[in-house]
Design an enzyme around this catalytic site. Structure first.
Site, mmCIF file in Angstrom:
data_model
loop_
_atom_site.group_PDB
_atom_site.id
_atom_site.type_symbol
_atom_site.label_atom_id
_atom_site.label_comp_id
_atom_site.label_asym_id
_atom_site.label_seq_id
_atom_site.Cartn_x
_atom_site.Cartn_y
_atom_site.Cartn_z
ATOM 1 N N GLU A 104 0.829 -1.211 0.000
ATOM 2 C CA GLU A 104 0.000 0.000 0.000
ATOM 3 C C GLU A 104 0.862 1.259 0.000
ATOM 4 O OE1 GLU A 104 -3.048 0.378 -0.574
ATOM 5 O OE2 GLU A 104 -3.646 -1.716 -0.522
ATOM 6 N N TYR A 154 -6.772 6.124 4.416
ATOM 7 C CA TYR A 154 -6.880 5.154 3.317
ATOM 8 C C TYR A 154 -6.021 3.915 3.593
ATOM 9 C CZ TYR A 154 -5.989 2.824 -1.029
ATOM 10 O OH TYR A 154 -5.859 1.849 -1.971
ATOM 11 N N ASP A 197 -9.816 6.725 -1.708
ATOM 12 C CA ASP A 197 -8.720 7.529 -2.264
ATOM 13 C C ASP A 197 -9.240 8.136 -3.568
ATOM 14 O OD1 ASP A 197 -8.810 5.394 -3.976
ATOM 15 O OD2 ASP A 197 -6.650 5.025 -3.995
#
Ligand code: SF4
Length: 375
Positions: free
Chosen positions: A40, A123, A141
């Protein structure tokens, strides 16, 4: 707004599509929070295809949070070198150290604890907690916001605070509570592969029948464009010393200061990593660079340095359009500078360097072949 039976059908169709057509990505083969977290963070500013080799190399060297926490920071930056946005790597390591110190080496499962870690925002926390632990947090996002804007035919500025909160509420409401991890990935996958920024492929979309933007024929124009920050032109001159052995001189990462960075702030532009002596210039770059080097390296006897222009290189950092003017300086012996290190010009990656510094090195190497070393 989708409710009741329509909402159930919407979820079923999107999840079914994701489970059948999702891309096979290395971080989708694991539920290890460390690996999901790493992916991520890498994907925050980097395309999937570009991130994969970095992800694999990084895990080979740092297979778990313990290895990352204990590594020399320079080694972490070296493995990140080329991905850009290096604060991501610095925060990743700081967070790993906090996970060891405060959470016994286990990634926290609570939202407030995840958000307290450096470099982790709403997020990223929602993505990790839902995918690794099945926690019910919806991701939002720019990618997911675009999908929601099209599904609901929302025309406003999505980044406006109030609107963003409403989008988060809508993302939470749509979340499939039985499979939050898959659900979040399905929303992201839809945005990345079908509901793309330009030319959404509505004919292939598994939820086209629920899409208000498509029904009104305005999907492609959503979300409406935000005003872009005006581009600022910056010119940098950089000095690349080279001795007869092909060794060059890199200067250490600039220290962090609280000063507000201007557009041509060199420490920011070299990503606070090892770099060539570099100066923001207007007017006569060679004369200014020489004056700067004389100040920077005062204790050298032979300073009749000749600057060999190594062309012009373009580089971009966020809103800045940078013209790099590298100059090669052939010397018999590299000047001794406290803190600086000697590395081969053809392989400066033995130290963590930014893409800007790599470009400078490449340009200098291209002229180095034609300029004999000073005897
Ligand atoms: S129908 Fe088109 S615009 Fe709507 S969600 Fe699907 S791809 Fe996006």
């Amino acid at each position: 707004m989708l409710n009741g039976h329509a909402l159930a059908k919407f979820r079923k169709q999107l999840l079914g599509w994701f489970r059948q057509f999702q891309r096979d990505l290395p971080w989708r083969r694991t539920r290890d929070p460390y690996r999901i977290w790493l992916s991520e963070i890498m994907l925050q500013q980097t395309r999937v295809a570009a991130a994969i080799p970095y992800y694999e190399r990084f895990l080979q060297r740092f297979p778990d949070v313990q290895a990352l926490a204990a590594a020399p920071p320079e080694e972490v930056l070296r493995l990140w070198s080329g991905l850009g946005y290096y604060s991501r790597a610095r925060n990743l390591q700081k967070a790993a150290q906090q996970i060891i110190a405060k959470h016994a080496g286990q990634f926290p499962t609570r939202m407030d604890e995840a958000l307290a870690l450096p470099g982790i925002g709403n997020y990223t926390a929602a993505a990790i907690l839902s995918i690794a632990f099945g926690e019910k947090h919806a991701v939002l996002d720019g990618n997911v916001a675009r999908v929601l804007a099209r599904l609901g035919a929302i025309r406003d500025d999505l980044r406006e605070a109030q609107r963003w909160q409403e989008l988060q509420k809508e993302a939470d409401r749509l979340l499939e509570p039985k499979s939050p991890g898959d659900w979040n990935q399905a929303m992201m996958e839809l945005g990345a592969t079908v509901c793309t920024p330009k030319s959404p492929q509505c004919l292939l979309c598994p939820v086209a029948q629920f899409c208000e933007g498509r029904r009104l024929g305005i999907a492609e124009s959503l979300p409406e464009k935000r005003k872009k920050r005006a581009t600022v032109e910056v010119t940098l001159a950089a000095a690349v010393f080279a001795d007869g052995e092909g060794q060059t001189l890199l200067f250490p990462p600039p220290k962090n200061t609280k000063e507000k960075a201007s557009a041509d702030h060199v420490p920011t532009l070299v990503s606070r990593m090892w770099h060539f002596p570099t100066l923001s210039v207007t007017g006569e770059p060679a004369a200014k660079l020489i004056a700067y080097l004389h100040k920077l390296i005062p204790d050298v006897r032979d300073r009749k340095w000749q600057l060999v222009p190594a062309g012009k290189v373009r580089h971009a950092v966020t809103y800045r359009a940078i013209t790099l003017l590298p100059f090669l300086i052939n010397v018999k012996k590299l000047p001794r500078v406290p803190g600086a290190r000697q590395v081969p010009l053809g392989d400066i990656s033995s130290l963590p360097v930014s893409n800007l510094t790599r470009k400078v090195a490449r340009a200098a190497l291209a002229v180095a072949a034609f300029v004999p070393a000073k005897r």
